[in-house]
Design an enzyme around this catalytic site. Structure first.
Site, short mmCIF file in Angstrom:
data_model
loop_
_atom_site.label_atom_id
_atom_site.label_comp_id
_atom_site.label_asym_id
_atom_site.label_seq_id
_atom_site.Cartn_x
_atom_site.Cartn_y
_atom_site.Cartn_z
N GLY A 1 0.82 -1.20 0.00
CA GLY A 1 0.00 0.00 0.00
C GLY A 1 0.86 1.25 0.00
O GLY A 1 0.60 2.21 0.73
N ALA A 2 1.89 1.26 -0.86
CA ALA A 2 2.95 2.27 -0.78
C ALA A 2 2.76 3.46 -1.69
O ALA A 2 3.62 4.34 -1.73
CB ALA A 2 4.30 1.60 -1.09
N ASN A 3 1.65 3.55 -2.40
CA ASN A 3 1.51 4.60 -3.41
C ASN A 3 0.95 5.91 -2.88
O ASN A 3 0.92 6.91 -3.59
CB ASN A 3 0.61 4.10 -4.56
CG ASN A 3 -0.75 3.65 -4.09
OD1 ASN A 3 -0.86 2.92 -3.11
ND2 ASN A 3 -1.80 4.07 -4.79
N SER B 1 -4.62 -0.33 14.07
CA SER B 1 -5.33 0.88 14.47
C SER B 1 -5.92 0.66 15.85
O SER B 1 -6.31 -0.46 16.19
CB SER B 1 -6.45 1.20 13.48
OG SER B 1 -7.29 2.23 13.99
N GLY C 1 -0.30 8.26 1.08
CA GLY C 1 -0.49 8.33 2.52
C GLY C 1 0.70 7.84 3.32
O GLY C 1 1.86 8.15 3.04
N LEU C 2 0.41 7.08 4.38
CA LEU C 2 1.44 6.61 5.29
C LEU C 2 2.44 5.69 4.59
O LEU C 2 3.65 5.77 4.86
CB LEU C 2 0.79 5.89 6.46
CG LEU C 2 1.74 5.34 7.52
CD1 LEU C 2 2.54 6.47 8.18
CD2 LEU C 2 0.97 4.54 8.57
N GLY C 3 1.95 4.84 3.70
CA GLY C 3 2.85 3.93 2.98
C GLY C 3 3.90 4.69 2.19
O GLY C 3 5.09 4.36 2.22
N TYR D 1 -14.01 -1.75 9.25
CA TYR D 1 -12.59 -1.46 9.50
C TYR D 1 -12.18 -2.01 10.86
O TYR D 1 -11.14 -2.67 10.99
CB TYR D 1 -12.38 0.05 9.45
CG TYR D 1 -10.94 0.49 9.55
CD1 TYR D 1 -10.11 0.47 8.43
CD2 TYR D 1 -10.43 0.98 10.75
CE1 TYR D 1 -8.79 0.89 8.51
CE2 TYR D 1 -9.11 1.40 10.84
CZ TYR D 1 -8.29 1.36 9.72
OH TYR D 1 -7.00 1.78 9.81
#
Length: 238
Positions: A14-16, A144, A18-20, A160
């Protein structure tokens, strides 16, 4: 024993954005060699620009964490991307949030997507690539506080929250499975981060959260495996 991120070989899902993406930037800045995954690498403009800025240090690879066939394809490609060297750090960061859920109208498809992305996906991906992890590597599941059963005081984001609670159990199970190799597995709460998922009101900048998380990761000890920590290193209740 404290571990430095410098020169480590890392895989971030999920690196594309935000946090990633923030984690990828900071790992690269520290000298790490990073494999950054996302579902559509061709559309990951920022990652592809970064790959040009860090030749040989950043590879962008396709991965749909919810699909085991995608795990298998990545596992076959990884030795080529790492020059046959093992991974020192795996960050299971990919996530999905279905906003506006109300009791009485929660959809099965949203619950299933959350479970596959947050719990089954990270568990199965870690299982698949574990032969490619170095002994004493770190596996980090970005969790989370919403996944904490003890902290729940309201009906909020059920898909979630349920997915993250299941991910926390996967973290503990993985910690037992990989303990004999000295691999530390933890669940980390990154704080309320100002991303597409966290929203504009969130107090934490992604870069600040990423920097704090990497400090926690660098300080992990063998006895920390199977724990649930926040971005400041505090223990959270399950």
């Amino acid at each position: 024993m404290e571990r430095d991120a410098n020169a480590q070989r890392c895989l971030v899902t999920g690196a594309n954005r935000g946090l990633g993406l923030a984690l990828v930037r900071q790992l690269l800045a520290r000298g790490g060699r990073v494999i950054a995954t996302c579902r559509q690498p061709g559309k990951a403009t920022v990652l592809n620009v970064l790959a040009g800025e860090y030749p040989g240090h950043l590879h962008v690879a396709p991965l749909d964490v919810a699909e085991p066939t995608s795990h298998a394809a990545l596992a076959l490609e990884l030795p080529l991307l790492t020059d046959g060297e093992p991974l020192d750090l795996l960050v299971n960061n990919a996530g999905v949030l279905h906003g506006g859920e109300r009791y009485g109208s929660v959809q099965a498809v949203d619950l299933e997507a959350s479970f596959r992305t947050h719990a089954a996906g990270p568990f199965l991906l870690t299982q698949r690539v574990s032969p490619l992890l170095a002994d004493a590597a770190r596996v980090v599941n970005i969790s989370s506080e919403l996944g904490s059963i003890a902290l729940r005081r309201e009906f909020r984001s059920p898909s979630y929250a349920i997915g993250k609670a299941a991910q926390n159990m996967a973290t503990v199970l993985l910690s037992h499975a990989l303990r004999t190799r000295g691999i530390v597995v933890v669940a980390l709460h990154p704080g309320w981060v100002r991303t597409d998922m966290g929203g504009a009101s969130a107090p934490l900048d992604p870069q600040a959260s990423a920097a704090a998380l990497l400090e926690v990761i660098a300080g992990l000890r063998a006895e920390d495996s199977g724990t649930f920590l926040d971005w400041q290193g505090n223990t959270l209740p399950w």
